[in-house]
Design a protein around this motif. Structure first.
Motif, mmCIF file in Angstrom:
data_model
loop_
_atom_site.group_PDB
_atom_site.id
_atom_site.type_symbol
_atom_site.label_atom_id
_atom_site.label_comp_id
_atom_site.label_asym_id
_atom_site.label_seq_id
_atom_site.Cartn_x
_atom_site.Cartn_y
_atom_site.Cartn_z
ATOM 1 N N ARG A 115 -16.007 -65.695 102.863
ATOM 2 C CA ARG A 115 -15.715 -65.584 104.304
ATOM 3 C C ARG A 115 -14.219 -65.734 104.581
ATOM 4 O O ARG A 115 -13.661 -65.046 105.446
ATOM 5 N N LEU A 116 -13.561 -66.629 103.852
ATOM 6 C CA LEU A 116 -12.114 -66.782 104.032
ATOM 7 C C LEU A 116 -11.371 -65.524 103.584
ATOM 8 O O LEU A 116 -10.419 -65.087 104.251
ATOM 9 N N LEU A 117 -11.782 -64.929 102.476
ATOM 10 C CA LEU A 117 -11.162 -63.687 102.015
ATOM 11 C C LEU A 117 -11.403 -62.554 103.013
ATOM 12 O O LEU A 117 -10.500 -61.763 103.301
ATOM 13 N N LEU A 118 -12.609 -62.496 103.567
ATOM 14 C CA LEU A 118 -12.911 -61.472 104.564
ATOM 15 C C LEU A 118 -12.086 -61.684 105.829
ATOM 16 O O LEU A 118 -11.572 -60.727 106.414
ATOM 17 N N ALA A 119 -11.944 -62.931 106.249
ATOM 18 C CA ALA A 119 -11.129 -63.225 107.436
ATOM 19 C C ALA A 119 -9.676 -62.835 107.202
ATOM 20 O O ALA A 119 -9.026 -62.271 108.088
ATOM 21 N N LEU A 120 -9.170 -63.108 106.015
ATOM 22 C CA LEU A 120 -7.815 -62.680 105.674
ATOM 23 C C LEU A 120 -7.703 -61.163 105.824
ATOM 24 O O LEU A 120 -6.768 -60.648 106.446
ATOM 25 N N GLY A 121 -8.663 -60.447 105.274
ATOM 26 C CA GLY A 121 -8.617 -58.995 105.316
ATOM 27 C C GLY A 121 -8.787 -58.416 106.705
ATOM 28 O O GLY A 121 -8.019 -57.549 107.132
ATOM 29 N N PHE A 122 -9.777 -58.876 107.430
ATOM 30 C CA PHE A 122 -10.066 -58.289 108.738
ATOM 31 C C PHE A 122 -9.179 -58.852 109.848
ATOM 32 O O PHE A 122 -8.697 -58.096 110.693
ATOM 33 N N CYS A 123 -8.974 -60.145 109.869
ATOM 34 C CA CYS A 123 -8.252 -60.771 110.983
ATOM 35 C C CYS A 123 -6.742 -60.734 110.800
ATOM 36 O O CYS A 123 -6.011 -60.530 111.773
ATOM 37 N N ASP A 124 -6.273 -60.947 109.587
ATOM 38 C CA ASP A 124 -4.830 -60.996 109.349
ATOM 39 C C ASP A 124 -4.241 -59.649 108.943
ATOM 40 O O ASP A 124 -3.105 -59.337 109.295
ATOM 41 N N LEU A 125 -5.000 -58.867 108.180
ATOM 42 C CA LEU A 125 -4.471 -57.607 107.652
ATOM 43 C C LEU A 125 -5.034 -56.378 108.356
ATOM 44 O O LEU A 125 -4.652 -55.258 108.026
ATOM 45 N N VAL A 170 -22.763 -53.871 90.575
ATOM 46 C CA VAL A 170 -23.414 -53.642 91.858
ATOM 47 C C VAL A 170 -22.376 -53.884 92.946
ATOM 48 O O VAL A 170 -21.708 -54.915 92.959
ATOM 49 N N VAL A 171 -22.246 -52.909 93.849
ATOM 50 C CA VAL A 171 -21.247 -52.962 94.911
ATOM 51 C C VAL A 171 -21.847 -53.550 96.187
ATOM 52 O O VAL A 171 -22.955 -53.182 96.590
ATOM 53 N N HIS A 172 -21.088 -54.450 96.803
ATOM 54 C CA HIS A 172 -21.411 -55.005 98.123
ATOM 55 C C HIS A 172 -20.196 -54.734 99.003
ATOM 56 O O HIS A 172 -19.059 -54.833 98.545
ATOM 57 N N ALA A 173 -20.436 -54.409 100.282
ATOM 58 C CA ALA A 173 -19.313 -54.126 101.175
ATOM 59 C C ALA A 173 -19.636 -54.568 102.597
ATOM 60 O O ALA A 173 -20.795 -54.812 102.952
ATOM 61 N N ILE A 174 -18.581 -54.652 103.393
ATOM 62 C CA ILE A 174 -18.697 -54.995 104.802
ATOM 63 C C ILE A 174 -17.601 -54.244 105.558
ATOM 64 O O ILE A 174 -16.506 -54.051 105.028
ATOM 65 N N LEU A 175 -17.933 -53.830 106.764
ATOM 66 C CA LEU A 175 -16.983 -53.139 107.634
ATOM 67 C C LEU A 175 -16.465 -54.103 108.687
ATOM 68 O O LEU A 175 -17.151 -55.073 109.038
ATOM 69 N N GLU A 176 -15.296 -53.802 109.229
ATOM 70 C CA GLU A 176 -14.689 -54.705 110.204
ATOM 71 C C GLU A 176 -15.622 -54.978 111.380
ATOM 72 O O GLU A 176 -15.698 -56.108 111.868
ATOM 73 N N ARG A 177 -16.372 -53.992 111.850
ATOM 74 C CA ARG A 177 -17.254 -54.202 112.995
ATOM 75 C C ARG A 177 -18.467 -55.073 112.661
ATOM 76 O O ARG A 177 -19.156 -55.556 113.544
ATOM 77 N N GLU A 178 -18.732 -55.280 111.370
ATOM 78 C CA GLU A 178 -19.867 -56.104 110.945
ATOM 79 C C GLU A 178 -19.474 -57.561 110.696
ATOM 80 O O GLU A 178 -20.353 -58.412 110.513
ATOM 81 N N PHE A 179 -18.180 -57.828 110.697
ATOM 82 C CA PHE A 179 -17.706 -59.172 110.391
ATOM 83 C C PHE A 179 -17.801 -60.067 111.619
ATOM 84 O O PHE A 179 -17.454 -59.666 112.721
ATOM 85 N N ASP A 180 -18.275 -61.290 111.402
ATOM 86 C CA ASP A 180 -18.323 -62.276 112.486
ATOM 87 C C ASP A 180 -16.927 -62.456 113.054
ATOM 88 O O ASP A 180 -15.936 -62.208 112.356
ATOM 89 N N PRO A 181 -16.836 -62.923 114.261
ATOM 90 C CA PRO A 181 -15.502 -63.124 114.849
ATOM 91 C C PRO A 181 -14.580 -63.873 113.897
ATOM 92 O O PRO A 181 -15.009 -64.729 113.134
ATOM 93 N N CYS A 182 -13.332 -63.539 113.978
ATOM 94 C CA CYS A 182 -12.337 -64.133 113.089
ATOM 95 C C CYS A 182 -12.336 -65.650 113.224
ATOM 96 O O CYS A 182 -12.426 -66.182 114.326
ATOM 97 N N LEU A 183 -12.250 -66.302 112.075
ATOM 98 C CA LEU A 183 -12.252 -67.776 112.016
ATOM 99 C C LEU A 183 -11.005 -68.351 112.634
ATOM 100 O O LEU A 183 -9.963 -67.813 112.553
#
Length: 183
Positions: A115-125, A170-183
């Motif tokens: 979740r922290l890595l995803l927040a870095l990617g979606f919220c910061d980058l 096995v690949v797992h992915a998430i899109l920005e619109r699927e991510f919970d609000p930024c932490l």
């Protein structure tokens, strides 16, 4: 973006430092911790090179890789390694990877790290898509990525060569619109 510091209730992601070599070696040198990773256990010299490359990559312009220490807040110990690398084949896309020390397994730290890595990617980058790959035998990683909101997309056949054998990922992915609000 440098330096990176992003935290959750129990963990902090921070830039790697030269002093982290022993703690990273406890992960990357462990046959247990690397069983499902894409490489064999590393020796001290290899880990020193990984840490040095990660430190150098942190100040590159443009920055394309975020190799970060996962720190447990209460003990200030490095318990893991997280990586987000911009995907040169996809605009606003990246891959993630993570590994934790075996004594840290089973406590939910993997989900917090992802979740922290995803927040870095979606919220910061401001990324659009983030993906990660796992060994098809790594059910713990499957549960971790799913709990963080990532969706299993499919299999890359014979993707990794490890110990002289080809292995599927096995690949797992998430899109920005699927991510919970930024932490």
């Amino acid at each position: 973006m440098h330096p990176v510091t992003r935290g959750s209730a129990r963990l902090v992601l921070r830039e790697l430092a030269t002093a982290d070599v022993d703690a990273v070696l406890a992960i990357y040198g462990s046959p247990v911790a690397t069983e499902h990773l894409s490489f064999e256990p590393r020796d001290r010299e290899q880990v020193e090179q990984i840490v040095a490359r990660s430190i150098a990559a942190a100040t590159a312009t443009p920055r394309t890789e975020y190799a970060l220490a996962v720190i447990e807040q209460t003990t200030a110990e490095l318990i893991g390694f997280g990586r987000l690398a911009l995907d040169p084949h996809q605009q606003r896309g990246a891959t993630i990877g993570f590994a934790l020390r075996p004594p840290s397994w089973g406590r939910g730290y993997g989900v917090e790290t992802v979740r922290l890595l995803l927040a870095l990617g979606f919220c910061d980058l401001a990324l659009h898509r983030i993906w990660g790959a796992r060994s098809r035998f790594n059910e713990a990683s499957a549960k971790t990525m799913s709990a963080a909101g990532m969706v299993e997309e499919g299999t890359i056949r014979e993707h990794v060569l490890k110990a002289g054998k080809r292995r599927d990922s096995v690949v797992h992915a998430i899109l920005e619109r699927e991510f919970d609000p930024c932490l």
